[in-house]
Design a protein around this motif. Sequence first.
Motif, short mmCIF file in Angstrom:
data_model
loop_
_atom_site.label_atom_id
_atom_site.label_comp_id
_atom_site.label_asym_id
_atom_site.label_seq_id
_atom_site.Cartn_x
_atom_site.Cartn_y
_atom_site.Cartn_z
N ARG A 1 -8.10 -8.06 5.54
CA ARG A 1 -9.67 -8.17 5.02
C ARG A 1 -9.64 -8.77 3.80
O ARG A 1 -10.52 -9.39 3.44
N VAL B 1 0.96 -1.09 0.11
CA VAL B 1 0.09 0.05 0.10
C VAL B 1 0.89 1.32 -0.16
O VAL B 1 0.40 2.36 -0.39
N LEU C 1 -5.38 -4.23 5.58
CA LEU C 1 -5.92 -4.73 4.04
C LEU C 1 -5.66 -6.33 3.91
O LEU C 1 -6.62 -6.72 3.11
N PRO D 1 -8.51 -4.99 -1.65
CA PRO D 1 -9.03 -4.16 -1.00
C PRO D 1 -8.56 -2.64 -1.09
O PRO D 1 -7.39 -2.60 -1.17
#
Length: 464
Positions: A245, A222, A242, A356
């Motif tokens: 998720r 990310v 993330l 995500p």
Amino acid sequence: MDHAGTIDAEALRQAVTESFDETISRLKDLVAIPGIAWPSFDPAPLNRSADAVAGLVRASGFEDVRILRCDKEDGTPGGPAVVARRPAAAGKPTVLLYAHHDVQPTGDLALWETDPFTAVERDGRLFGRGAADDKAGILAHVAAYSAVTRVLGDELGLGVTFFFEGEEEAGSPTFRTFLETHRELLRADVIVVADSSNWKVGIPALTTSLRGLVDGTIEVKVLDHAVHSGMFGGPVLDAPTLLSRLIATLHDADGSVAIEGLVSRDDVTVDLTEEEYRADASVLDGVKLAGTGSIASRMWTKPALSIIGFDAPAVDVASNTLLPRARAKFSLRLAPGQDPAAAMEAVRKHVEANAPFGAQVVFTPGESGNSFLTDTASKAAGVAMWALGEAWGVPAVEMGIGGSIPFIADLTELYPDVQILVTGVEDPDSRAHSANESLHLGDFRNAIIAEALLLARLNEEGAL
């Protein structure tokens, strides 16, 4: 078909029983050798283990006993396998008896109640690393063969090959090369793989299905680099969050695997109760079981996905930082009949489609292995089911195993006409791979008797 034939079952039972104390003594000697095939461990104990097994085989009457190995892809030597062969008389079949002498590492020694490499008898069980998985398999083969030779004498014309692998717990990295190199030496009509379990203590089983396996890693990125969580936290979520998720999308609300395109069946004829499963798996009170269908089908004929590794800073060294990337390793057990390549592709498509918040997802495939289904209509399977029932005094059951033995696919590919029987000496409380591994001695004796009955019957004309 008359599975009993004309064999003297009582004489075989007596031969096994008379030598059982010696069999246990030999098993204890093998347990004392910490032969671990993992590259990070000293190979000397593994070599001693192979020498000890070769000595046991010679003592059982084999003259042609060899310690063989093949090199891995990186050029380092594979684990030492012990191979011994007694040629078949004219018109007689050959049976190959497989087990492995290498063991798992001990793990946390504080969890063991006894020294893992000192076999200890307690409450009808023998405790120690390898006592069940799979040095007991070796002794079951050797003791059964010895009993048959004593009872049948010159009437034994059955060809018998021992193949005791030395790297199974390390993933059998040279197994395929070994088979191809020694293809004729290992050729057989029936292969007995003694590396499975029985239904429960007192009830024998023939393992008729094994799940396949694929694994790999999922990485989420990310940020280009880590940043202060106080200065930058809020507009962007950190990589572990993330990745968590993304991992959550792998199962649906009831805990079933949510990846499209995977084979799943609910056709198991025997079942565990929820109470039995909870006890065997040590499920904590209040934890709800996942999935749908029978407990046995969830374990044997449906896919099961686990996250078995997670790369993130340990709690004790964590700082207030937004982590730029995180990685997890998954392990997906496949239902029998599932193509591993198709399953791997299905996982890849799923994680890439469920990235995500637009995070970058890197999917890296790992190992894979095929599932296995026994031809239960084969003559060898029929004889095995009879022998198990005769030895225990109760009918044997056909059961699946949620685990995988990928090398069986290599056996079926190189020897397409062979009849493969997957047997074992373990039970649900053997705790193979865990602390306090143990072997139920009563079932162990019955397993030896069953194999002696099997060998004696295969020796008779018309058994196959």
